[in-house]
Design a protein around this motif. Structure first.
Motif, PDB file in Angstrom:
ATOM      1  N   GLY A 244       9.233  86.068  19.305  1.00  0.00           N
ATOM      2  CA  GLY A 244       9.234  85.377  18.572  1.00  0.00           C
ATOM      3  C   GLY A 244       7.657  84.306  19.222  1.00  0.00           C
ATOM      4  N   SER A 245       7.279  82.940  18.785  1.00  0.00           N
ATOM      5  CA  SER A 245       6.619  82.523  19.500  1.00  0.00           C
ATOM      6  C   SER A 245       6.982  81.107  19.140  1.00  0.00           C
ATOM      7  N   ASP A 246       5.940  80.343  20.615  1.00  0.00           N
ATOM      8  CA  ASP A 246       6.511  79.200  20.494  1.00  0.00           C
ATOM      9  C   ASP A 246       5.315  77.809  19.913  1.00  0.00           C
ATOM     10  N   ARG A 247       4.376  78.873  20.642  1.00  0.00           N
ATOM     11  CA  ARG A 247       2.458  78.626  19.424  1.00  0.00           C
ATOM     12  C   ARG A 247       1.753  79.394  19.701  1.00  0.00           C
ATOM     13  N   THR A 248       1.000  79.637  17.903  1.00  0.00           N
ATOM     14  CA  THR A 248       0.020  80.370  17.970  1.00  0.00           C
ATOM     15  C   THR A 248      -1.302  79.888  17.625  1.00  0.00           C
ATOM     16  N   LEU A 249      -1.726  79.874  17.672  1.00  0.00           N
ATOM     17  CA  LEU A 249      -3.197  79.701  17.533  1.00  0.00           C
ATOM     18  C   LEU A 249      -3.927  80.709  16.364  1.00  0.00           C
ATOM     19  N   GLY A 250      -3.674  79.398  15.406  1.00  0.00           N
ATOM     20  CA  GLY A 250      -4.641  80.254  14.015  1.00  0.00           C
ATOM     21  C   GLY A 250      -6.178  80.179  14.139  1.00  0.00           C
ATOM     22  N   ARG A 251      -6.441  79.797  15.536  1.00  0.00           N
ATOM     23  CA  ARG A 251      -7.874  80.140  15.318  1.00  0.00           C
ATOM     24  C   ARG A 251      -8.362  81.758  16.401  1.00  0.00           C
ATOM     25  N   THR A 252      -7.213  81.716  17.255  1.00  0.00           N
ATOM     26  CA  THR A 252      -7.523  82.971  18.023  1.00  0.00           C
ATOM     27  C   THR A 252      -6.555  84.018  17.583  1.00  0.00           C
ATOM     28  N   GLY A 253      -5.353  84.328  17.447  1.00  0.00           N
ATOM     29  CA  GLY A 253      -4.478  84.527  17.450  1.00  0.00           C
ATOM     30  C   GLY A 253      -3.300  85.066  18.998  1.00  0.00           C
ATOM     31  N   GLU A 254      -3.546  84.077  19.898  1.00  0.00           N
ATOM     32  CA  GLU A 254      -2.950  84.050  21.007  1.00  0.00           C
ATOM     33  C   GLU A 254      -1.968  83.278  20.621  1.00  0.00           C
ATOM     34  N   VAL A 255      -0.569  83.711  21.578  1.00  0.00           N
ATOM     35  CA  VAL A 255       0.529  83.685  21.348  1.00  0.00           C
ATOM     36  C   VAL A 255       0.908  83.593  22.793  1.00  0.00           C
ATOM     37  N   ALA A 256       2.057  82.463  22.103  1.00  0.00           N
ATOM     38  CA  ALA A 256       2.033  80.984  23.402  1.00  0.00           C
ATOM     39  C   ALA A 256       3.945  81.718  23.286  1.00  0.00           C
ATOM     40  N   ASN A 257       4.534  82.288  24.196  1.00  0.00           N
ATOM     41  CA  ASN A 257       6.022  82.182  24.151  1.00  0.00           C
ATOM     42  C   ASN A 257       6.639  82.700  25.988  1.00  0.00           C
ATOM     43  N   LYS A 258       8.177  82.478  25.677  1.00  0.00           N
ATOM     44  CA  LYS A 258       8.798  82.430  26.852  1.00  0.00           C
ATOM     45  C   LYS A 258       8.211  84.019  28.055  1.00  0.00           C
ATOM     46  N   ILE A 259       8.249  83.050  29.650  1.00  0.00           N
ATOM     47  CA  ILE A 259       7.588  83.689  30.534  1.00  0.00           C
ATOM     48  C   ILE A 259       7.930  84.659  30.811  1.00  0.00           C
ATOM     49  N   GLY A 260       7.277  86.474  30.656  1.00  0.00           N
ATOM     50  CA  GLY A 260       7.914  87.118  30.638  1.00  0.00           C
ATOM     51  C   GLY A 260       6.989  87.813  29.372  1.00  0.00           C
ATOM     52  N   THR A 261       6.508  87.459  28.341  1.00  0.00           N
ATOM     53  CA  THR A 261       6.353  87.809  27.194  1.00  0.00           C
ATOM     54  C   THR A 261       4.923  88.571  27.411  1.00  0.00           C
ATOM     55  N   TYR A 262       4.213  88.069  28.411  1.00  0.00           N
ATOM     56  CA  TYR A 262       2.731  88.974  28.366  1.00  0.00           C
ATOM     57  C   TYR A 262       2.979  90.511  28.791  1.00  0.00           C
ATOM     58  N   THR A 263       3.409  90.186  29.832  1.00  0.00           N
ATOM     59  CA  THR A 263       3.861  91.359  31.069  1.00  0.00           C
ATOM     60  C   THR A 263       4.250  92.687  29.173  1.00  0.00           C
ATOM     61  N   LYS A 264       4.989  92.173  29.036  1.00  0.00           N
ATOM     62  CA  LYS A 264       5.579  93.199  28.220  1.00  0.00           C
ATOM     63  C   LYS A 264       4.597  93.855  26.928  1.00  0.00           C
ATOM     64  N   ALA A 265       3.517  92.853  26.305  1.00  0.00           N
ATOM     65  CA  ALA A 265       2.988  93.375  25.917  1.00  0.00           C
ATOM     66  C   ALA A 265       1.858  93.631  26.455  1.00  0.00           C
ATOM     67  N   VAL A 266       1.597  93.668  27.572  1.00  0.00           N
ATOM     68  CA  VAL A 266       0.585  94.543  28.429  1.00  0.00           C
ATOM     69  C   VAL A 266       1.387  96.254  28.378  1.00  0.00           C
ATOM     70  N   LEU A 267       3.007  95.910  29.077  1.00  0.00           N
ATOM     71  CA  LEU A 267       4.152  97.179  29.195  1.00  0.00           C
ATOM     72  C   LEU A 267       3.310  97.813  27.623  1.00  0.00           C
ATOM     73  N   ALA A 268       3.638  97.751  26.617  1.00  0.00           N
ATOM     74  CA  ALA A 268       3.430  97.947  25.271  1.00  0.00           C
ATOM     75  C   ALA A 268       2.361  98.423  24.988  1.00  0.00           C
ATOM     76  N   LYS A 269       1.388  98.536  24.707  1.00  0.00           N
ATOM     77  CA  LYS A 269      -0.055  97.672  24.282  1.00  0.00           C
ATOM     78  C   LYS A 269      -0.597 100.076  25.921  1.00  0.00           C
ATOM     79  N   ARG A 270      -0.142  99.700  27.243  1.00  0.00           N
ATOM     80  CA  ARG A 270      -0.498 100.585  27.788  1.00  0.00           C
ATOM     81  C   ARG A 270       0.399 101.750  27.160  1.00  0.00           C
ATOM     82  N   HIS A 271       1.896 101.752  26.792  1.00  0.00           N
ATOM     83  CA  HIS A 271       2.378 102.642  25.867  1.00  0.00           C
ATOM     84  C   HIS A 271       2.305 103.457  24.640  1.00  0.00           C
ATOM     85  N   ASP A 272       1.772 103.065  24.200  1.00  0.00           N
ATOM     86  CA  ASP A 272       1.319 102.752  22.496  1.00  0.00           C
ATOM     87  C   ASP A 272       1.939 101.938  22.062  1.00  0.00           C
ATOM     88  N   ILE A 273       2.711 101.428  21.948  1.00  0.00           N
ATOM     89  CA  ILE A 273       3.950 100.815  21.435  1.00  0.00           C
ATOM     90  C   ILE A 273       3.813  99.962  20.398  1.00  0.00           C
TER      91      ILE A 273
END
Ligand code: MRU
Length: 390
Positions: A244-273
């Protein structure tokens, strides 16, 4: 969603309003999954406190609570003096807004209520309009989550293993949830899949709330430690991530969400998920131009230094894990302090798509597609009472 407590099943919304008593009714989320209780907040200060203390939490749920809280405060005003009334409304608005800074839903929700109130001429008219607008925000939150489910369901194929983080389920909204909406829609269509719930330290919303919701709904799931996702991704045991997200920036597409989300996104990119984010339109911030400008809530160190659970005599806990008294235990070294940022910001290039009520968009498409995403209605932002152009 339906909740079964001691054999009885009933439909609940996370947040509702008692018109007669001017109370807000909230599921006491800090007691879950050990106890299911509804509490009532009696005035806007108590409502703000409930948001601050996380009796109610999650972007859409605190959005609806703030909208009702504003209506609650407005309805409690006695008299007809327009100047005093304006001052009172401002106090209620600011008190609720300051309860939690990162999620933008409370601000968007209260701005809708204020906009609706401006059509009233008298205090009495404004009081009626405020509650109607708060009800409409809550109902729209449910409709948006349903639409997220309709769009997101196509991402889920039979046999998939899906990772989610924190709780962006129905407890985080008025009903249904954002990240969970595609799951519930897929279940309704008979699809079979398995969900991994990140435990989500420090407050463990994944282990307590998401797992409880999925269990209530009969969806196959397991809780994993926050550190386990990388390992599972490397072994090809995760096919899709939805958060989910707590604040998504309409101008940039950046997503603020619960701490640890960014880490999971980096991992997902690395593994093409594929990494998707589910949001209602009230989570979009059209104003901020950079994720660095998002206020990140710093919470009490005690959340990191300890943990909440249910205490019981170990023997009876083994026989009946449902018994026990909610308690906090200190885990960390007694003389150590902690740093506790509640949220992080995931950059647009790590996000495969954003599931909105209007369809699935690439994060970079939000701004070009803003008319479809409610920007027209939101291009006038009420800032501390003054109207200004974005
Ligand atoms: O601190 P919380 O529990 O209010 O945080 C909100 C969340 O549960 C998550 O960040 C969630 O993924 C987004 S809210 C729909």
């Amino acid at each position: 969603m339906n909740v079964t407590v001691r054999g009885h099943t009933r439909h609940y919304r996370t947040v509702t309003f008692d018109r007669e008593k001017n109370h807000i009714l909230l599921i006491e989320q800090r007691l879950l999954p050990h106890r299911f209780e509804i509490i009532a907040t009696q005035d806007f200060r108590e409502t703000a406190q409930a948001i601050r203390d996380m009796v109610v939490r999650g972007a859409g749920a605190i959005g609806a609570t703030a909208a009702y809280g504003l209506a609650q405060g407005v309805r409690a005003f006695r008299g007809s003096d327009a100047g005093r009334f304006r001052g009172h409304v401002q106090t209620v608005y600011t008190t609720l807004k300051e309860a939690r800074p990162t999620a933008v839903d409370p601000v968007n929700a209260m701005n809708e209520v204020r906009r609706a109130m401006s059509a009233g001429k008298t205090v009495a008219e404004k009081q009626v309009l405020a509650l109607n607008a708060a009800e409409e925000f809550a109902n729209e939150d449910v409709r948006h989550c349903e639409a997220i489910g309709r769009h997101g369901v196509k991402l889920i194929r039979n046999g998939m293993r899906i990772l989610t983080h924190c709780n962006a389920g129905w407890l985080a909204f008025v009903d249904i949830g954002s990240a969970t909406a595609p799951l519930y829609a897929a279940q309704a269509r008979g699809k079979k899949f398995h969900v991994f719930c990140d435990e989500t330290r420090p407050r463990s919303q994944g282990a307590t709330l998401t797992a409880w919701e999925l269990a209530q709904q009969g969806i196959s799931h397991q809780i994993i430690a926050d550190n386990a996702a990388g390992h599972l991704m490397q072994r090809r045991e995760i096919d899709l991530v939805i958060v989910g997200s707590d604040r998504t920036l309409g101008r940039t597409g950046e997503v603020a969400n619960k701490i640890g989300t960014y880490t999971k996104a980096v991992l997902a990119k690395r593994h093409d998920i594929p990494f998707y984010v589910g949001i209602p339109l009230s989570t979009i911030d059209w104003e901020l131009k950079s994720g660095l400008a998002i206020p990140i809530e710093e919470r009490d160190a005690g959340e990191v230094l300890g943990a909440w659970g249910a205490i019981s005599n170990p023997q009876s806990a083994i026989r009946n894990p449902r018994t026990g008294r909610p308690a906090y235990v200190r885990v960390a070294n007694p003389t150590s302090g902690a740093r506790n940022p509640g949220f992080d910001v995931t950059p647009a290039d790590l996000i495969t798509g954003i599931i909105t009520p209007a369809g699935i968009f690439k994060p970079q498409e939000l701004w070009p597609q803003r008319r479809k995403l409610g920007f027209v209605e939101r291009d006038m932002i009420v800032k501390n009472g003054a109207r200004c152009r974005v």
